[in-house]
Design a protein around this motif. Structure first.
Motif, PDB file in Angstrom:
ATOM      1  N   ALA B 386      27.813 -23.362 -28.926  1.00  0.00           N
ATOM      2  CA  ALA B 386      27.353 -24.738 -28.910  1.00  0.00           C
ATOM      3  C   ALA B 386      27.554 -25.377 -30.262  1.00  0.00           C
ATOM      4  O   ALA B 386      27.394 -24.733 -31.296  1.00  0.00           O
ATOM      5  N   GLY B 387      27.926 -26.637 -30.238  1.00  0.00           N
ATOM      6  CA  GLY B 387      27.944 -27.396 -31.471  1.00  0.00           C
ATOM      7  C   GLY B 387      26.571 -28.010 -31.635  1.00  0.00           C
ATOM      8  O   GLY B 387      26.100 -28.719 -30.754  1.00  0.00           O
ATOM      9  N   ILE B 388      25.933 -27.711 -32.732  1.00  0.00           N
ATOM     10  CA  ILE B 388      24.580 -28.205 -32.942  1.00  0.00           C
ATOM     11  C   ILE B 388      24.607 -29.285 -34.016  1.00  0.00           C
ATOM     12  O   ILE B 388      25.098 -29.053 -35.114  1.00  0.00           O
ATOM     13  N   ALA B 389      24.107 -30.448 -33.674  1.00  0.00           N
ATOM     14  CA  ALA B 389      23.888 -31.479 -34.696  1.00  0.00           C
ATOM     15  C   ALA B 389      22.457 -31.314 -35.157  1.00  0.00           C
ATOM     16  O   ALA B 389      21.551 -31.198 -34.334  1.00  0.00           O
ATOM     17  N   VAL B 390      22.249 -31.269 -36.461  1.00  0.00           N
ATOM     18  CA  VAL B 390      20.903 -31.039 -36.953  1.00  0.00           C
ATOM     19  C   VAL B 390      20.566 -32.099 -37.995  1.00  0.00           C
ATOM     20  O   VAL B 390      21.438 -32.554 -38.741  1.00  0.00           O
ATOM     21  N   ALA B 391      19.309 -32.509 -38.004  1.00  0.00           N
ATOM     22  CA  ALA B 391      18.810 -33.454 -39.011  1.00  0.00           C
ATOM     23  C   ALA B 391      17.766 -32.731 -39.845  1.00  0.00           C
ATOM     24  O   ALA B 391      16.863 -32.099 -39.300  1.00  0.00           O
ATOM     25  N   VAL B 392      17.929 -32.807 -41.151  1.00  0.00           N
ATOM     26  CA  VAL B 392      17.035 -32.105 -42.071  1.00  0.00           C
ATOM     27  C   VAL B 392      16.381 -33.143 -42.978  1.00  0.00           C
ATOM     28  O   VAL B 392      17.059 -34.048 -43.480  1.00  0.00           O
ATOM     29  N   ASP B 393      15.104 -33.001 -43.200  1.00  0.00           N
ATOM     30  CA  ASP B 393      14.373 -33.925 -44.067  1.00  0.00           C
ATOM     31  C   ASP B 393      14.953 -33.874 -45.486  1.00  0.00           C
ATOM     32  O   ASP B 393      15.064 -32.808 -46.088  1.00  0.00           O
ATOM     33  N   ALA B 394      15.327 -35.025 -46.003  1.00  0.00           N
ATOM     34  CA  ALA B 394      16.011 -35.072 -47.300  1.00  0.00           C
ATOM     35  C   ALA B 394      15.108 -34.658 -48.457  1.00  0.00           C
ATOM     36  O   ALA B 394      15.584 -34.222 -49.499  1.00  0.00           O
ATOM     37  N   PHE B 395      13.800 -34.765 -48.287  1.00  0.00           N
ATOM     38  CA  PHE B 395      12.877 -34.448 -49.390  1.00  0.00           C
ATOM     39  C   PHE B 395      12.392 -33.011 -49.346  1.00  0.00           C
ATOM     40  O   PHE B 395      12.215 -32.376 -50.371  1.00  0.00           O
ATOM     41  N   THR B 396      12.194 -32.505 -48.128  1.00  0.00           N
ATOM     42  CA  THR B 396      11.579 -31.177 -48.010  1.00  0.00           C
ATOM     43  C   THR B 396      12.539 -30.094 -47.543  1.00  0.00           C
ATOM     44  O   THR B 396      12.264 -28.911 -47.696  1.00  0.00           O
ATOM     45  N   GLY B 397      13.654 -30.482 -46.934  1.00  0.00           N
ATOM     46  CA  GLY B 397      14.556 -29.475 -46.394  1.00  0.00           C
ATOM     47  C   GLY B 397      14.084 -28.910 -45.064  1.00  0.00           C
ATOM     48  O   GLY B 397      14.616 -27.912 -44.585  1.00  0.00           O
ATOM     49  N   LYS B 398      13.103 -29.527 -44.447  1.00  0.00           N
ATOM     50  CA  LYS B 398      12.625 -29.055 -43.141  1.00  0.00           C
ATOM     51  C   LYS B 398      13.424 -29.715 -42.023  1.00  0.00           C
ATOM     52  O   LYS B 398      13.788 -30.880 -42.117  1.00  0.00           O
ATOM     53  N   GLU B 399      13.634 -28.937 -40.961  1.00  0.00           N
ATOM     54  CA  GLU B 399      14.375 -29.478 -39.826  1.00  0.00           C
ATOM     55  C   GLU B 399      13.565 -30.577 -39.138  1.00  0.00           C
ATOM     56  O   GLU B 399      12.383 -30.421 -38.873  1.00  0.00           O
TER      57      GLU B 399
END
Lengths: 183, 484
Positions: B386-399
């Motif tokens: 699977a191709g996974i698009a992921v968004a990560v919090d720019a300040f904390t690095g949390k998904e």
């Protein structure tokens, strides 16, 4: 329109004369086997890093060719068909084995990463090569090891010639630095 | 000895010569009618070979692990000829809204954020036009002042953004060269092209061309012995920055093409540079990330992250540099996204993804977006990934969220995918299996807004350009598509 500059030492005309589909088409599976078996095994082995798996996949493709000769002989490019079947088989089988191996290791509680590599002549260059995406490795294996033209690689991989050129270009650039350090 | 001969020799010497006699026997044996006994025999062989593979893999695995710890393994810069695009956008998000649409380049701007301010389609779009970019697939397009610029093996094209008609073409007779994404600044296009023809001294390599964007006339060219590698030029404050396959980063005067400075790395493969607030960031083949003074080329800091196989181009936003790398190619390859302080290089956080990186990064003020391939996602089907698009919090690095974008039932995985581009609250990206899917997701929630399918035409591994409500992208069928 374009002057087709050859990529490797060979020229485009050299590699295309060797595997013109219309010269092979009317012959027999035996003839195709002897003309194409070894180069195809070596090309896939280079791409997958698995000599035995490559031989197995190509053998399976020729088994299919023999079984379906009545049909396949009428295709425009029976050799291209054999290559495609072999590649498909090699990489599907490989994925499946790799997945099972990973699953078993997890079951055993081993979080040990497994190297996807066999014995390489040059660990640095081949380490870089192994880290390339499968498409690039297959394109490079077929082109450099089996001496296929870009058009033949495209047929074997079921992609456009533009894609093949892209994969070859990227793979070549990725290896350039390792090779220039080494040599 | 040329490069192709070296590659050929290295690859050929890596394999055992095939044994056609044994192969022929094996084929004939398999063609015999299969009895019960035989079949189970085959299974035994299969399981036995699986056992051998396992044992060998464990052995090799541990050896390799030691090697990786012990040596500096060379890296390969991932292929981001996700060579991007951009609409007439300014560079940095925060920066000058005043000097409006005078620049457009790979990933939209010199900071490589992948953010396109002018807005793309939020509802399912329709095909506006498509344009044949010659024999090969196009690079990432760039949109500026109502014109789309895209390069292919045949040349650089200027296409009317509204009608899809060719305005001009700057041809080069390459068969097999590399081409960067063009960069537009102040009415001039800059593009790095490996012409495929040797230089007068016999060396291989490319040219950095400056062309008048209106007419396509060449203004100057800078000759470089090194090949193009994977670097697209960035233009900032009257200076053009680009990297070469032999590991140099060059800074040229954008007006004259005169060399301002160059910086050498030891391992080659300079990435596309990102420029922000007077600092140039780029990575090399060895996985290092460098920060250089944009005026002088002096190194401010450099860092080698823990993972160093294949890296993204760096992207900068709000004083943070984001940079992602793959781990070594094990059966289960993972990747890491790092956030570094742009001034000091101090690491702020690391995010680990459960699969190899498949795109450039897109960065907004609040989140970082990228694609990776999860080969274990669909456990029910052994062959799929699977191709996974992921968004990560720019300040904390949390998904923040993830979206499974492609289910590949073939054997190529999702290696064909475009980098995410952002416009408004929408993330746009393409993935390919047998067909191409162009996805639009809500950037805050990861919810799918629409998906557009092109049959049997793989999306090129490029970036989408967004401008004036239209998405532009290159596909492997050799067409540039415009969707509105």
């Amino acid at each position: 329109v374009e002057a087709q500059a050859p990529i490797g030492a060979r020229t485009a005309s050299e590699s295309s004369t060797r595997t013109k589909p219309w010269t092979d088409a009317a012959t027999s599976p035996e003839v195709l086997f002897h003309a194409h078996y070894s180069r195809l095994v070596e090309a896939i082995a280079a791409a997958s890093g698995d000599d035995d798996g490559a031989a197995d996949a190509v053998q399976e493709a020729f088994v299919q060719l023999w079984k379906h000769w009545d049909k396949v002989r009428l295709y425009d490019d029976p050799v291209g068909w054999v290559r495609r079947v072999a590649i498909n088989h090699a990489f599907n089988l490989r994925r499946s084995l790799a997945r099972r191996a990973t699953a078993l290791l997890r079951l055993a509680g081993t979080e040990q990463a497994i190297a996807d590599a066999s014995e390489w002549s040059d660990p640095v260059i081949m380490g870089t090569f192994r880290s390339l995406p499968a498409r690039q490795r297959v394109a490079m294996g077929l082109h450099y090891v089996a001496d296929l033209s870009v058009a033949e690689v495209a047929t074997a991989m079921g992609v456009s010639e533009g894609s093949v050129k892209k994969h070859l270009h990227r793979g070549r650039e990725a290896l350039r630095s390792s090779l220039e350090v080494e040599w | 000895v040329n490069l192709d001969q070296k590659i050929q020799e290295a690859l050929r010497s890596s394999v055992r010569p095939a044994d056609p006699v044994a192969g022929y026997r094996a084929v004939q044996a398999r063609l015999q009618p299969v009895s019960r006994g035989r079949r189970s025999g085959l299974h035994v062989v299969l399981y036995a070979s699986l056992a051998v593979v396992l044992v060998a893999a464990v052995t090799v695995g541990s050896l390799e692990a030691v090697k990786h710890l012990g040596n500096d393994q060379p890296i390969l810069v991932i292929t981001d000829d996700t060579t991007g695009v951009s609409p007439g956008s300014t560079g940095q998000i925060a920066q000058s809204a005043d000097d409006q649409p005078s620049a457009a380049m790979f990933r939209g701007n010199a900071a490589r954020t992948g953010v396109y301010p002018s807005g793309g389609p939020t509802d399912l779009p329709e095909l506006l036009w498509k344009f044949k970019t010659g024999e090969g697939e196009g690079t990432s397009p760039v949109v500026a002042d109502g014109v789309v610029y895209v390069a292919s093996v045949n040349g650089l094209y200027a296409v009317d953004a509204r009608s899809g008609e060719e305005k001009w073409k700057y041809p080069w007779g390459t068969y097999y060269g590399g081409h960067s994404c063009p960069a537009f600044s102040e009415g001039v296009l800059y593009i790095y092209s490996d012409s495929g023809r040797p230089h007068p001294d016999g060396s291989e390599g490319g040219y950095l061309y400056a062309l008048d964007a209106e007419s396509g006339q060449e203004m100057w060219r800078f000759e470089k012995a090194g090949d193009t590698g994977f670097s697209s030029p960035a233009v900032s404050d009257g200076v053009v920055y680009f990297g070469t396959g032999d590991g140099y980063l060059y800074a040229l005067d954008a007006q004259t093409g005169g060399l301002k400075w160059k910086f050498s790395t030891s391992y080659g493969q300079a990435s596309s540079p990102a420029v922000s607030e007077g600092v140039v960031y780029f990575s090399d083949h060895d996985g290092y990330l460098y920060a250089l003074d944009a005026q002088t080329g002096q190194e401010k800091w450099s860092i080698k992250p823990s993972y160093s196989y294949a890296s993204s181009d760096p992207a900068v936003s709000n004083g943070v540099v984001y940079f992602a790398n793959n781990g070594p190619r094990y059966l289960h390859q993972t990747s890491r996204l790092h956030a570094f302080d742009a001034q000091t290089g101090e690491e702020k956080w690391t995010f680990e993804a459960d699969g190899p990186l498949r795109s450039s990064l897109a960065v907004t003020g609040s989140a970082v977006y990228f694609l990776y391939e999860d080969t274990d996602y669909f456990n029910s089907n052994e062959y799929s990934s699977a191709g996974i698009a992921v968004a990560v919090d720019a300040f904390t690095g949390k998904e923040l969220w993830r979206f499974a974008a492609a289910n590949d039932s073939g054997f190529w995985g999702i290696e064909g995918s475009s980098s995410p581009s952002i416009s408004g609250d929408v993330v746009y990206f393409g993935t390919a299996d047998a067909d191409t899917h162009l996805h639009a997701l809500d950037s805050l929630t990861g919810k799918e807004l629409w998906t557009w399918v092109i049959s049997r035409a793989e999306v090129a591994d490029t970036s989408l350009a967004i401008s004036g409500g239209v998405v532009y992208f290159s596909a492997c069928d050799g067409y540039l598509y415009a969707l509105k």
